[in-house]
Structure formats: C-alpha cells, structure tokens
Motif scaffolding. Structure first.
Motif, PDB file in Angstrom:
ATOM      1  N   ILE A 346       0.861  -1.184   0.000  1.00  0.00           N
ATOM      2  CA  ILE A 346       0.000   0.000   0.000  1.00  0.00           C
ATOM      3  C   ILE A 346       0.893   1.228   0.000  1.00  0.00           C
ATOM      4  N   SER A 347       0.656   2.119  -0.943  1.00  0.00           N
ATOM      5  CA  SER A 347       1.481   3.312  -1.021  1.00  0.00           C
ATOM      6  C   SER A 347       0.683   4.428  -1.676  1.00  0.00           C
ATOM      7  N   ASN A 385     -12.241  -4.449  -0.106  1.00  0.00           N
ATOM      8  CA  ASN A 385     -11.815  -3.238   0.607  1.00  0.00           C
ATOM      9  C   ASN A 385     -10.319  -2.976   0.461  1.00  0.00           C
ATOM     10  N   SER A 386      -9.684  -3.694  -0.441  1.00  0.00           N
ATOM     11  CA  SER A 386      -8.249  -3.517  -0.632  1.00  0.00           C
ATOM     12  C   SER A 386      -7.946  -2.119  -1.163  1.00  0.00           C
ATOM     13  N   ILE A 387      -6.814  -1.587  -0.733  1.00  0.00           N
ATOM     14  CA  ILE A 387      -6.395  -0.263  -1.189  1.00  0.00           C
ATOM     15  C   ILE A 387      -5.516  -0.426  -2.420  1.00  0.00           C
ATOM     16  N   PRO A 388      -5.842   0.264  -3.515  1.00  0.00           N
ATOM     17  CA  PRO A 388      -5.062   0.101  -4.746  1.00  0.00           C
ATOM     18  C   PRO A 388      -3.643   0.646  -4.612  1.00  0.00           C
ATOM     19  N   THR A 389      -2.772   0.093  -5.427  1.00  0.00           N
ATOM     20  CA  THR A 389      -1.378   0.524  -5.476  1.00  0.00           C
ATOM     21  C   THR A 389      -1.122   1.300  -6.763  1.00  0.00           C
ATOM     22  N   LYS A 390      -0.460   2.425  -6.652  1.00  0.00           N
ATOM     23  CA  LYS A 390      -0.125   3.227  -7.828  1.00  0.00           C
ATOM     24  C   LYS A 390       1.230   2.774  -8.359  1.00  0.00           C
ATOM     25  N   LEU A 391       1.232   2.277  -9.573  1.00  0.00           N
ATOM     26  CA  LEU A 391       2.461   1.780 -10.177  1.00  0.00           C
ATOM     27  C   LEU A 391       3.103   2.834 -11.065  1.00  0.00           C
ATOM     28  N   TYR A 463      -5.051  -6.856 -20.600  1.00  0.00           N
ATOM     29  CA  TYR A 463      -5.825  -6.851 -19.351  1.00  0.00           C
ATOM     30  C   TYR A 463      -6.038  -5.401 -18.933  1.00  0.00           C
ATOM     31  N   THR A 464      -7.280  -4.939 -18.954  1.00  0.00           N
ATOM     32  CA  THR A 464      -7.590  -3.537 -18.655  1.00  0.00           C
ATOM     33  C   THR A 464      -8.427  -3.424 -17.393  1.00  0.00           C
ATOM     34  N   GLY A 465      -8.333  -2.268 -16.742  1.00  0.00           N
ATOM     35  CA  GLY A 465      -9.125  -2.028 -15.542  1.00  0.00           C
ATOM     36  C   GLY A 465      -8.604  -0.819 -14.796  1.00  0.00           C
ATOM     37  N   ASN A 466      -9.164  -0.592 -13.615  1.00  0.00           N
ATOM     38  CA  ASN A 466      -8.750   0.532 -12.769  1.00  0.00           C
ATOM     39  C   ASN A 466      -8.483   0.032 -11.352  1.00  0.00           C
ATOM     40  N   ASP A 467      -7.639   0.768 -10.628  1.00  0.00           N
ATOM     41  CA  ASP A 467      -7.309   0.472  -9.231  1.00  0.00           C
ATOM     42  C   ASP A 467      -6.650  -0.907  -9.109  1.00  0.00           C
ATOM     43  N   PHE A 473      -3.131 -12.403  -5.241  1.00  0.00           N
ATOM     44  CA  PHE A 473      -3.605 -12.569  -6.618  1.00  0.00           C
ATOM     45  C   PHE A 473      -3.845 -11.174  -7.183  1.00  0.00           C
ATOM     46  N   SER A 474      -2.768 -10.536  -7.608  1.00  0.00           N
ATOM     47  CA  SER A 474      -2.830  -9.147  -8.037  1.00  0.00           C
ATOM     48  C   SER A 474      -3.806  -8.994  -9.198  1.00  0.00           C
ATOM     49  N   HIS A 475      -4.600  -7.898  -9.144  1.00  0.00           N
ATOM     50  CA  HIS A 475      -5.676  -7.749 -10.135  1.00  0.00           C
ATOM     51  C   HIS A 475      -6.184  -6.317 -10.136  1.00  0.00           C
ATOM     52  N   PHE A 476      -6.933  -5.978 -11.191  1.00  0.00           N
ATOM     53  CA  PHE A 476      -7.632  -4.704 -11.217  1.00  0.00           C
ATOM     54  C   PHE A 476      -8.918  -4.843 -10.401  1.00  0.00           C
ATOM     55  N   LYS A 477      -9.159  -3.881  -9.540  1.00  0.00           N
ATOM     56  CA  LYS A 477     -10.313  -3.928  -8.639  1.00  0.00           C
ATOM     57  C   LYS A 477     -11.604  -3.510  -9.337  1.00  0.00           C
ATOM     58  N   ILE A 478     -11.501  -2.598 -10.306  1.00  0.00           N
ATOM     59  CA  ILE A 478     -12.698  -2.010 -10.929  1.00  0.00           C
ATOM     60  C   ILE A 478     -12.635  -2.176 -12.450  1.00  0.00           C
ATOM     61  N   ASP A 479     -13.778  -2.539 -13.045  1.00  0.00           N
ATOM     62  CA  ASP A 479     -13.939  -2.594 -14.515  1.00  0.00           C
ATOM     63  C   ASP A 479     -12.876  -3.458 -15.191  1.00  0.00           C
TER      64      ASP A 479
END
Length: 554
Positions: A346-347, A385-391, A463-467, A473-479
C-alpha cells in the motif's frame, strides 16, 4: 446399435477398404449376397447398407480408423471384457476429420459406452477406465454428457453409502473413490463435479473425525486414503486445488502408515479448520448455476472466500505448530502471483514493485491466465476493501513470475523488432506477452503508449481495468476485462507497426431456450484491438485452457 466389422464379416483387409471404388463395391455386394444364400446370413440387409455407405470416402476412413484401434472396435461392438488396460492409444495422425468421426461414433457409444464404464469400474480396471475416458477427441458433447452423468452418479452413490454408515459393512462397493486413476477420470472435466465432490468430502471428513481416536480403524484408514486420492483432482481454481493438496498431505501418514502405532486425535484443531473449509466450499457451490453441466469452462470458484479460508489455515498452522503442516505443493507454472513479502503493498506514491527471485519465473502461465479470466467474468459484485497501489508507468506489475517486457519510450525505437502499443481503452492496461522462455508483462497507464519488443509467434493478452491491487492474486479492482489471446502471425517490414487497444464493445444477440420457441436477448463484450502492419489471430482462452489441461494431464 453394434458396430459391424467388414473385415471380420467378409474376410477383407484394411487395404481393400482403402482402395474401394464404386465398381468394387458392387462386386462386394454381389459376393455378399451369394455368401448369404450359402450361409443363411440373418443380417444381410445391414451388411448391404453398410457396404453401400462405403461409397463415401470419409466413411471408409472411419472404418479404417476403427479397425486400426482394436480397443475402440471392441467397445462399440459390445465385446469389451478382455481389453488390455494399457493398450489404449489414439493415432491422431491417421485421421483429419475428428468432428465428423465423433458423429459417426455417437450412436455406437450411446448404446455401449455406459455398460463398458460400468463393467470396467466394477472389475476394478481403473487404468483402462482412465485411458478410455481421456480420449476426448472421439466423444461428441452428447457422449461427454453420458460420461459426466456416469461419474456424477458414482460420486453421489458413494456419498449416500458413507452417510448411511455402510462402510462398517464393506468398503468394496465404493472402493473406487480411493483410486487415483478414478480421480484422474474426474479431472478430465474440471468443474463438472464440484457439488458432488464437496458433498463426498464432507461425508469423508465426518468419517475421519468420528474414527480418529483409533487411527488403525479400517474406516478411518479408508477415509484417509480417499483424501489422498482426491489430492490428484484437477480443478481450474488454484485456491481450491491448494486446499485439496493440503488435505491430502495431512491424510497421507494415516493412509499409508509405516508403523502400527496408534495416534490419538492430536490434530483436532487443524481438522476443525478443514471441516469448516469443506462446509464453506459446499455453501459457495450452492449458488452456482449448472445449466450446462458438461461445460468444462464454467466459473465455479469464489476467490475472495477461498483466500479468507487460506489465511485461516495459515494462521492455524502457525499457532498450533502441528507436526503435519499443510504443504503448498504447486508446480512452477501454478505459483500464485504475489509480492516478494507475500503481503499487500500500500502506497500513496507511485512505486516500482521489486523484482522476484528468478527461480519463481514461470514459462507457463496458462492456469494463472485462466483464473484471471474467471475473476473478470464474475457477474456478482465482490466486496473488496483492498487499497489500490499506484504503479510507475511502464514497469512490471507481476515481478515474481513474469519478466518485464523489453520496451522503449515513444519515439525512441528505431527498428522493426519494436511495435507501438497505444492504450486508448479509457482504463489502465497490462500487456502480457507469452513466448518461448519466461513470459513477460508491462503496465501501460491510461492514454499512454510505448514501443515493445515483438516478433512473430509471440502471444499477447490485454488486461484492462482501474485500481490495481497488489496482493496474493494481483488484479484490477474495478472494470477489469481480459481479452482473447492474440497470436502474432506476421509483422510488416516497416517501422510504423502498431497495436491500438480500444474500449470493449457491447454486442447484443438472441439465444433460444431448448424445446421452446422463446428467444431471449443477451449481451457480451467484444475485444476491440486494431493493428497496423501486424497480423493478429485471436484465440478463446477457454479453448486454450482445455487443450493445455488435456496435454498436461493425459
């Protein structure tokens, strides 16, 4: 409907069938009628019709194929009592039209396959059973459904038998559930037996718990052997697979003991967790639709649920320090994509994920890609409820098992080995490149573009998405959306080769209800991938997973 062998009936050879033409067929029919008068043949009509069908070249090839596979000939002729267990091979090079062969064989299998399966199972010929079931290329969907129904009935029978305490009388009627080759038969149709397996495992766990005070009890040992056998069961969910393997590892010392010393119930705590796991899995399966029971690609797992269960198991292992820990026994290609420290990152600032140990880098990500597809296909909204990571842009989002795609900023690349990838999907994009050697990935933010190293026969997934969530199991949280797999067939010699990833398109179509005139409207999402000077061939991921699975485990 029994198969009639022309070779056996007429004394001809395979070469004779191969060289038949209309004139030879007429002569053969005349010869047949003459022999029928002399020998008082009672199936003359069938034989005449059969010979007449040989005018079709494909029919001739089908008969030759059957004659070249004696085990197949025996099954569809109803003479399957003496088939050698290991002498079951399929010469795939001898025929080009397997789809047409499936339809030709269907009426024969419809009558004889279930009796063959029943007799073979009852005689304990499990190797023969598996060797026949695994030859999926000759089975139509109708026949596959017969196979699935057969094994489903056997699993249900075993569950009822155990629940009614019949093990105390005899293990023999359900002894097949302890055999790994029987389990391998189930594995030919991943996800088709989820509810049945969950019910059976619950009954087995109940037996284990009720008998565990005396580990020399035959029923206890039978339960342990069953759990070990089910450790070989293949499912598309890597989490469920992990649970099954863990159960098998725990049961193994009891199933195949080297000492007769009795062990009391010292592992009550860990087995309480396993009982809880099986109950949760059973409840999860109740909400699963079974409208197409033979569809081996249906999504059946609940990733968030299994992840919670997995954490409980790990915590229990740590607290109890049991002498029989749950073991992760995943192959290299099954390694769960995670961070180096196995914890969420988380950052608030953009980061570059640390590179993983090279020993975890995988050459085959088929199972991971398929699990990612199952996750993106889920219709229900997951609580996350996971907090997304900005890469950081153009970094590797999966550094533990993927290498980073070799890439250059826009305008830098100056040779034909690099092709421009534009992300106009209105979402963030991860490109997976599957190739000979270690597979690769790269993160491309929304509205960005970059040159990546690309050559013919590479395969690409978008593989497209947001957050983006970085965890086990790393993944896009939204869309989140995952494209087909695109194989690069050719790349033009010019420098302006490019791939443009656009937003998905919604397609509306009609589907009919079986045995009804009612038609319903449904929707599906279609990839929109435009390419310039690059020829891409799209392949369905479900088909890739099925073919990969059968090659890996057959």
């Amino acid at each position: 409907m029994k198969y009639i062998s022309l070779i056996d009936q007429l004394g001809i050879t395979i070469d004779t069938i191969n060289t038949l033409d209309n004139a030879k067929i007429i002569r053969l029919q005349k010869q047949l009628k003459a022999n029928a008068v002399l020998n008082n043949t009672d199936n003359l009509g069938e034989l005449v019709l059969l010979i007449d069908q040989l005018k079709d070249e494909n029919i001739r090839k089908f008969h030759v194929f059957i004659e070249q596979h004696n085990w197949l000939k025996q099954i569809i002729s109803g003479n399957y009592t003496n088939i050698p267990q290991s002498n079951i091979e399929l010469n795939e090079n001898s025929l080009d039209h397997f789809n047409e062969l499936k339809h030709f064989l269907t009426p024969y299998f419809r009558e004889h396959l279930k009796p063959f399966l029943t007799e073979t199972l009852n005689r304990g010929k499990y190797i023969l059973l598996f060797n026949v079931v695994k030859n999926y290329k000759i089975y139509s969907e109708e026949i596959e459904q017969i196979i699935i129904n057969f094994f489903s009935a056997k699993l249900n029978f075993a569950t009822v038998y155990i629940q009614n305490n019949r093990l105390e009388l005899s293990h023999a009627p359900v002894g097949y559930i302890t055999n790994r080759n029987f389990i391998k038969c189930l594995s030919q149709y991943p996800n088709s037996f989820t509810e049945e397996v969950n019910d059976l495992n619950s009954a087995i766990i109940d037996t284990y718990n009720s008998k565990r005070k005396n580990t020399n009890d035959p029923d206890f040992i039978f339960a342990a052997k069953t759990m070990v056998a089910f450790g070989a069961l293949e499912v598309s969910s890597y989490m469920l697979k992990d649970i099954i393997i863990g159960n098998a590892e725990i049961a193994k010392p009891y199933a195949y003991k080297t000492s007769s010393k009795s062990k009391s119930g010292t592992t009550v705590g860990i087995w309480s967790i396993i009982v809880f796991i099986l109950i949760i899995i059973r409840l999860a399966s109740l909400g699963i639709s079974s409208s197409t029971s033979y569809d081996r690609h249906n999504s059946i797992d609940n990733q968030q649920l299994f992840e919670a269960v997995r954490k409980i198991k790990q915590h229990q292992d740590y607290q109890k320090k049991t002498a029989l820990p749950l073991k992760e026994n995943l192959a290299t290609e099954d390694v769960v994509e995670t961070t180096i420290h196995n914890e969420s990152i988380i950052s608030n600032e953009k980061i570059t994920l640390p590179d993983g140990d090279s020993k975890h880098k995988a050459k085959d990500h088929t199972r991971f890609i398929y699990s990612l597809k199952l996750k993106t296909n889920k219709e229900e909204i997951e609580i996350d409820n996971s907090i997304p990571t900005k890469l950081n842009e153009f970094t590797n989002p999966y550094p533990k098992t993927f290498n980073k795609i070799e890439a250059y900023a826009y305008g830098v690349a100056n040779n034909t080995e690099y092709s421009l990838v534009k992300n106009n999907s209105n979402k963030d994009l991860i490109v997976f490149k599957l190739q000979q050697g270690i597979d690769q990935s790269i993160y491309i933010p929304k509205d960005e573009k970059i040159y990546i190293n690309l050559k013919p026969e590479d395969s690409l997934l978008f593989y497209t998405g947001n957050d983006f969530i970085v965890d086990k199991f790393s993944h896009f949280k939204i869309d989140a959306e995952l494209s087909k797999l695109y194989v690069v067939k050719t790349i033009g010699p010019k420098l302006n080769n490019e791939i443009n990833v656009l937003p998905y398109k919604l397609s509306i179509y009609e589907k009919s209800i079986i045995n009804s005139d009612i038609k319903l409207k449904d929707t599906s999402k279609l990839d929109v991938i435009h390419s310039k000077n690059i020829n891409l061939n799209g392949i369905n991921i479900d088909k890739i997973y099925t073919n990969w699975y059968k090659k890996k485990y057959n």
